[in-house]
Design a protein around this motif. Structure first.
Motif, short mmCIF file in Angstrom:
data_model
loop_
_atom_site.label_atom_id
_atom_site.label_comp_id
_atom_site.label_asym_id
_atom_site.label_seq_id
_atom_site.Cartn_x
_atom_site.Cartn_y
_atom_site.Cartn_z
N ALA A 26 0.85 -1.18 0.00
CA ALA A 26 0.00 0.00 0.00
C ALA A 26 0.89 1.24 0.00
O ALA A 26 1.79 1.36 0.82
N LEU A 27 0.63 2.14 -0.94
CA LEU A 27 1.45 3.36 -1.05
C LEU A 27 0.51 4.57 -1.07
O LEU A 27 -0.44 4.63 -1.84
N ILE A 28 0.78 5.52 -0.20
CA ILE A 28 -0.13 6.66 -0.06
C ILE A 28 0.07 7.66 -1.20
O ILE A 28 1.18 7.82 -1.72
N ARG A 29 -1.01 8.31 -1.56
CA ARG A 29 -0.99 9.38 -2.58
C ARG A 29 -1.72 10.58 -2.02
O ARG A 29 -2.73 10.45 -1.34
N LYS A 32 15.38 -0.34 -4.60
CA LYS A 32 15.25 -0.31 -6.06
C LYS A 32 16.49 0.24 -6.77
O LYS A 32 16.71 -0.07 -7.94
N PRO A 54 4.98 11.16 -1.72
CA PRO A 54 5.23 10.73 -0.33
C PRO A 54 6.70 10.93 0.06
O PRO A 54 7.00 11.15 1.24
N GLY A 103 7.52 -4.19 -9.14
CA GLY A 103 8.05 -3.14 -10.01
C GLY A 103 7.13 -2.85 -11.18
O GLY A 103 6.15 -3.56 -11.40
N TYR A 104 7.48 -1.79 -11.90
CA TYR A 104 6.63 -1.33 -13.01
C TYR A 104 6.44 -2.41 -14.06
O TYR A 104 5.44 -2.43 -14.77
N ILE A 164 3.27 11.82 12.00
CA ILE A 164 3.22 10.66 11.10
C ILE A 164 2.21 9.62 11.58
O ILE A 164 1.58 8.92 10.78
N ILE A 220 5.51 1.72 7.71
CA ILE A 220 5.43 2.41 9.00
C ILE A 220 6.78 3.05 9.32
O ILE A 220 7.81 2.62 8.80
N SER A 221 6.73 4.07 10.13
CA SER A 221 7.98 4.76 10.48
C SER A 221 8.39 4.37 11.89
O SER A 221 7.65 3.71 12.62
N GLU A 247 6.21 -2.74 6.61
CA GLU A 247 7.54 -2.46 6.04
C GLU A 247 8.11 -1.27 6.78
O GLU A 247 7.43 -0.26 6.97
N PRO A 261 1.92 1.16 -9.07
CA PRO A 261 0.92 1.32 -8.02
C PRO A 261 -0.35 1.91 -8.64
O PRO A 261 -0.29 2.86 -9.41
N GLY A 297 11.48 -2.36 -7.76
CA GLY A 297 12.05 -1.63 -8.90
C GLY A 297 12.37 -2.52 -10.09
O GLY A 297 13.28 -2.23 -10.86
N VAL A 298 11.62 -3.61 -10.24
CA VAL A 298 11.82 -4.51 -11.38
C VAL A 298 11.11 -3.90 -12.59
O VAL A 298 9.89 -3.81 -12.62
N ASP A 310 12.74 -2.46 4.82
CA ASP A 310 12.60 -1.79 3.53
C ASP A 310 13.92 -1.11 3.12
O ASP A 310 14.75 -0.80 3.99
P1 C2E Z 1 9.09 2.38 -0.53
O1 C2E Z 1 8.30 1.86 0.60
O2 C2E Z 1 10.45 1.85 -0.72
O3 C2E Z 1 8.18 2.16 -1.83
C1 C2E Z 1 8.68 1.85 -3.10
C2 C2E Z 1 8.66 3.04 -4.00
O4 C2E Z 1 9.21 2.65 -5.25
C3 C2E Z 1 7.28 3.59 -4.29
O5 C2E Z 1 7.39 4.99 -4.46
C4 C2E Z 1 6.94 2.92 -5.63
O6 C2E Z 1 5.98 3.63 -6.38
C5 C2E Z 1 8.29 2.95 -6.30
N1 C2E Z 1 8.44 1.91 -7.32
C6 C2E Z 1 7.91 0.67 -7.30
N2 C2E Z 1 8.28 -0.02 -8.40
C7 C2E Z 1 9.07 0.80 -9.12
C8 C2E Z 1 9.77 0.65 -10.38
O7 C2E Z 1 9.73 -0.37 -11.04
N3 C2E Z 1 10.50 1.73 -10.80
C9 C2E Z 1 10.57 2.88 -10.08
N4 C2E Z 1 11.31 3.88 -10.57
N5 C2E Z 1 9.92 3.05 -8.90
C10 C2E Z 1 9.19 2.02 -8.43
P2 C2E Z 1 6.37 6.01 -3.80
O8 C2E Z 1 4.98 5.45 -3.86
O9 C2E Z 1 6.62 7.34 -4.41
O10 C2E Z 1 6.78 6.01 -2.28
C11 C2E Z 1 8.03 6.50 -1.90
C12 C2E Z 1 8.32 6.21 -0.46
O11 C2E Z 1 7.42 6.93 0.39
C13 C2E Z 1 8.10 4.74 -0.08
O12 C2E Z 1 9.24 3.98 -0.44
C14 C2E Z 1 7.90 4.84 1.40
O13 C2E Z 1 9.13 4.93 2.07
C15 C2E Z 1 7.17 6.17 1.52
N6 C2E Z 1 5.72 5.88 1.64
C16 C2E Z 1 4.79 5.68 0.67
N7 C2E Z 1 3.58 5.46 1.19
C17 C2E Z 1 3.74 5.51 2.54
C18 C2E Z 1 2.84 5.35 3.66
O14 C2E Z 1 1.65 5.07 3.53
N8 C2E Z 1 3.38 5.50 4.92
C19 C2E Z 1 4.72 5.76 5.10
N9 C2E Z 1 5.18 5.89 6.38
N10 C2E Z 1 5.57 5.90 4.09
C20 C2E Z 1 5.10 5.77 2.83
#
Ligand code: C2E
Ligand code: MG
Ligand code: MG
Ligand code: MG
Length: 280
Positions: free
Chosen positions: A62-65, A205, A76, A259-260, A89, A120-121, A151, A265, A239-240, A181
């Motif tokens: 799950a990734l926040i937007r 990645k 994020p 990965g993409y 946070i 989580i942080s 994570e 996401p 990051g695959v 992570d």
């Molecule tokens: P993360 O947890 O290491 O998440 C992986 C990041 O890599 C995500 O970026 C994802 O969109 C990106 N990613 C995945 N596959 C690929 C790929 O194939 N190529 C590339 N270039 N990028 C890829 P995102 O969503 O921008 O999130 C960035 C960071 O922000 C996350 O790194 C995480 O540390 C933090 N984050 C995101 N959502 C949350 C959340 O809900 N809570 C917390 N505490 N942190 C978050």
């Protein structure tokens, strides 16, 4: 002359700093506003994790937007760190697990059984309320703990490693899987591998994006996979971006790929549709 150049440099420099400072302040103001009285600016996206043993998607991250009326789309990468520093946070994390649990409930109603990992942080790990709150929420939805996993980036845990280890053990005992992570970046240290109670190691990645091209990254990734296995951890490569990299990871014995190349996401509704159509 020189004094004038210096003066111009300082003015330019401070203007840039001020701009950064103002942006941070507006991120804090706008985010707090959204958290206390939601306008629907926050969303939880999902990125599949492909199990390389079974060639099936059985987990997602799950990734926040955040799309703010005033600031536009804020990554994020930009607001999580700000929220950590500003000390709220925990409110974001609460929003995330509430949304995630609702979504898990709806995924299951549509026949989709995946473990959802939330990020989580360190502040969350140290919060003694987190675990009981999540457990009772899962209970209210009649869901087992294995539907959720966590994570965390280990660098942030150094301040009180003993306490962190204790909290993480409690989470694990409750049935949640823990992932380290971004392994290999920042403060990561090899000694955490033996000290942190974790089940999963996520290779950052930066080592994976060009795996197909760079033998240096191939050596690193291969070694980290072996290292993680020595500690009985499953490995996720994030990051695959292409099939060649995916094939290499399978060769190396990596358990999971994200990965993409598999999927970006996407929002919950799109994920449901993607899942139902996906075939390795
Ligand atoms: P993360 O947890 O290491 O998440 C992986 C990041 O890599 C995500 O970026 C994802 O969109 C990106 N990613 C995945 N596959 C690929 C790929 O194939 N190529 C590339 N270039 N990028 C890829 P995102 O969503 O921008 O999130 C960035 C960071 O922000 C996350 O790194 C995480 O540390 C933090 N984050 C995101 N959502 C949350 C959340 O809900 N809570 C917390 N505490 N942190 C978050
Ligand atoms: Mg993550
Ligand atoms: Mg990561
Ligand atoms: Mg990251």
């Amino acid at each position: 002359d020189e004094a004038q150049i210096t003066r111009r440099f300082i003015l330019h420099f401070s203007a840039e700093l001020e701009e950064k400072y103002i942006r941070r302040l507006s991120i804090i103001t706008e985010l707090k506003k959204e958290l206390s009285n939601t306008q629907g600016e926050l969303a939880l996206f999902y990125q599949p994790k492909l199990n390389l043993t079974h060639k099936k998607v059985t987990a997602v991250e799950a990734l926040i937007r955040w799309n703010n009326a005033k600031l536009g789309f804020v990554s994020p990468e930009d607001f999580i760190e700000v929220a950590e520093h500003a000390g709220f946070i925990g409110e974001i994390t609460a929003w995330v697990y509430q949304q995630a649990i609702q979504d898990i409930h709806s995924f299951r109603a549509q026949g989709i059984e995946v473990t959802v990992a939330i990020n989580i942080s360190a502040q969350d790990v140290m919060n003694p309320e987190l675990l009981p709150t999540i457990i009772s929420l899962l209970h209210a939805y009649d869901l087992p703990t294995c539907v959720l996993s966590f994570e965390m980036t280990e660098g942030h845990l150094v301040k009180d490693l003993g306490k962190a280890v204790q909290q993480l053990s409690l989470m694990r005992d409750a049935g949640f899987k823990i992932a380290i992570d971004d392994f290999g970046t920042g403060y990561s240290s090899l000694s955490y591998l033996s000290r942190l109670p974790a089940d999963i190691l996520k290779i950052d990645k930066s080592f994976v994006l060009k795996l197909n091209e760079l033998t240096s990254d191939q050596n690193i990734v291969k070694s980290v996979i072996q290292l993680g296995h020595q500690f009985n951890m499953e490995i996720v490569a994030e990051g695959v971006e292409n099939q060649e990299s995916l094939n290499l990871l399978i060769d190396y014995g990596c358990e999971w790929a994200q990965g993409y190349h598999i999927c970006r996401p996407i929002n919950a509704a799109s994920f449901v549709q993607w899942f139902q159509e996906y075939q390795y």
